[in-house]
Design a protein around this motif. Sequence first.
Motif, PDB file in Angstrom:
ATOM      1  N   ASP A   1       0.818  -1.214   0.000  1.00  0.00           N
ATOM      2  CA  ASP A   1       0.000   0.000   0.000  1.00  0.00           C
ATOM      3  C   ASP A   1       0.849   1.259   0.000  1.00  0.00           C
ATOM      4  O   ASP A   1       0.462   2.277  -0.566  1.00  0.00           O
TER       5      ASP A   1
ATOM      6  N   SER B   1       1.492   0.171  -7.883  1.00  0.00           N
ATOM      7  CA  SER B   1       0.271   0.602  -8.569  1.00  0.00           C
ATOM      8  C   SER B   1      -0.421  -0.527  -9.320  1.00  0.00           C
ATOM      9  O   SER B   1      -1.571  -0.377  -9.742  1.00  0.00           O
TER      10      SER B   1
ATOM     11  N   ARG C   1      -6.284  -1.652  -4.997  1.00  0.00           N
ATOM     12  CA  ARG C   1      -6.356  -0.685  -3.908  1.00  0.00           C
ATOM     13  C   ARG C   1      -7.203  -1.251  -2.769  1.00  0.00           C
ATOM     14  O   ARG C   1      -8.221  -1.890  -2.994  1.00  0.00           O
TER      15      ARG C   1
ATOM     16  N   ASP D   1      -4.983   5.070   0.024  1.00  0.00           N
ATOM     17  CA  ASP D   1      -4.386   5.364  -1.288  1.00  0.00           C
ATOM     18  C   ASP D   1      -3.052   4.645  -1.442  1.00  0.00           C
ATOM     19  O   ASP D   1      -2.284   4.519  -0.484  1.00  0.00           O
ATOM     20  N   LYS D   2      -2.791   4.202  -2.667  1.00  0.00           N
ATOM     21  CA  LYS D   2      -1.450   3.724  -2.988  1.00  0.00           C
ATOM     22  C   LYS D   2      -0.511   4.929  -2.922  1.00  0.00           C
ATOM     23  O   LYS D   2      -0.724   5.929  -3.618  1.00  0.00           O
ATOM     24  N   THR D   3       0.515   4.845  -2.060  1.00  0.00           N
ATOM     25  CA  THR D   3       1.316   6.025  -1.745  1.00  0.00           C
ATOM     26  C   THR D   3       2.810   5.762  -1.904  1.00  0.00           C
ATOM     27  O   THR D   3       3.325   4.737  -1.450  1.00  0.00           O
TER      28      THR D   3
ATOM     29  N   GLU E   1      -1.478   7.016  -6.250  1.00  0.00           N
ATOM     30  CA  GLU E   1      -2.576   7.948  -5.965  1.00  0.00           C
ATOM     31  C   GLU E   1      -2.095   9.125  -5.116  1.00  0.00           C
ATOM     32  O   GLU E   1      -2.692  10.195  -5.124  1.00  0.00           O
ATOM     33  N   ARG E   2      -1.002   8.902  -4.399  1.00  0.00           N
ATOM     34  CA  ARG E   2      -0.471   9.963  -3.542  1.00  0.00           C
ATOM     35  C   ARG E   2       1.053   9.874  -3.515  1.00  0.00           C
ATOM     36  O   ARG E   2       1.613   8.779  -3.438  1.00  0.00           O
TER      37      ARG E   2
END
Length: 385
Positions: free
Chosen positions: A130, A163, A167, A171-173, A192-193
């Motif tokens: 994640d 990625s 998800r 958020d995928k960070t 995503e972040r």
Amino acid sequence: MLKSILKKIIPTWIISWYHKILAYLAMIIYLNPSSKLIIIGVTGTNGKSTVVNLIGEILNKAGHKTGWTSTTNFSIGDKSWLNDKKMTMLGRFQTQSFLKKCLKEKCKYVVIETSSEGIKQSRHLGINYDIALFTNLTPEHIESHGSFEKYKEAKGKLFKHLSSRKRKSIDKTIIVNSDDINADYFLSFKAERKITFSINNNSEFKAKNIELTSNGTIFNLEQETFKTNLLGNVNVYNCLATISVCKILKVDDQKIREALLKYKGVPGRFEFINEGQNFKVMVDYAPEIESMKKLYETVKLFKYNKIIHVLGSCGGGRDLARRPVLGKLAATNADYVIITNEDPYNDDPIEIINQVSLGAENNGKVLNQNLFKIIDRNEAIKKAL
């Protein structure tokens, strides 16, 4: 021995697919436990184990049961044990088994130290990360990867993998040290972040008013003051990486400050041995050139008369070129240098010691005066004491 022979005769693409198949097979057998956990992957050259432990300790103290795997240790909740596996990242089946245990013990988070060697062997596949965190990058494992660029690309595969997985609840960070010259590469992957931390460059989490002392470190971040027993600039970066993760996971600032202040450090990382002696003894892993430079930077925070350094270099085909450089660093910074056996694998320990010693001898140290070669590590430590 058989494994090394097979690696030479079997085509690389077959070995690569073999590793990938094992990774997904392990995931299937253990019923994909990472899909039900929040997984934080930490990669880079230096600081990984400290960051993994710091994140785990803070999340535990904030009331979130957490598991982690690192070069130094493993932990699930309040149970910790040393890593005696001789590898940073566990094998595919061992990792999936560990994740399954974390799930059974009702952990919410798992932090995984994700090495380039592990990624090269596809041990990261089958894990639904994640958060992917990058600490820094300096030349290491060059013989294994073939070049620095390939070493960097191996690290990059973790961020590309991030990625590609489904998800979950966050958020995928991607989190990156923006002071590292390779920062843009790791920020180029989809997520995503994206978050950055730094001491020098602009970033979301930038440390200011840093005070480095022999008793600990103080710095400001977003109108908050953080204190830690950990030493040196290198640990400011480690703390920033940790705080970045914990803030994303909405851990209260007070909990973060309390945990940082109480944290005593990772075994074997700037670890002091105090048995009442009238001199300091520090144990530090520092296996490569940049980490040893940082070690000496930190030692300079102390008042001292002389430095006696016991060191070696590992075998197994790992970065042969660094051996004389480690000897050079010890020779130019320490008053006495004692070179001993570290972990030779199948290599000749005497040959490794001689290569490290050459770097010391070429930089002013004289054998049997202020430079000693002692193959038995216990005897080498006794000599130093």
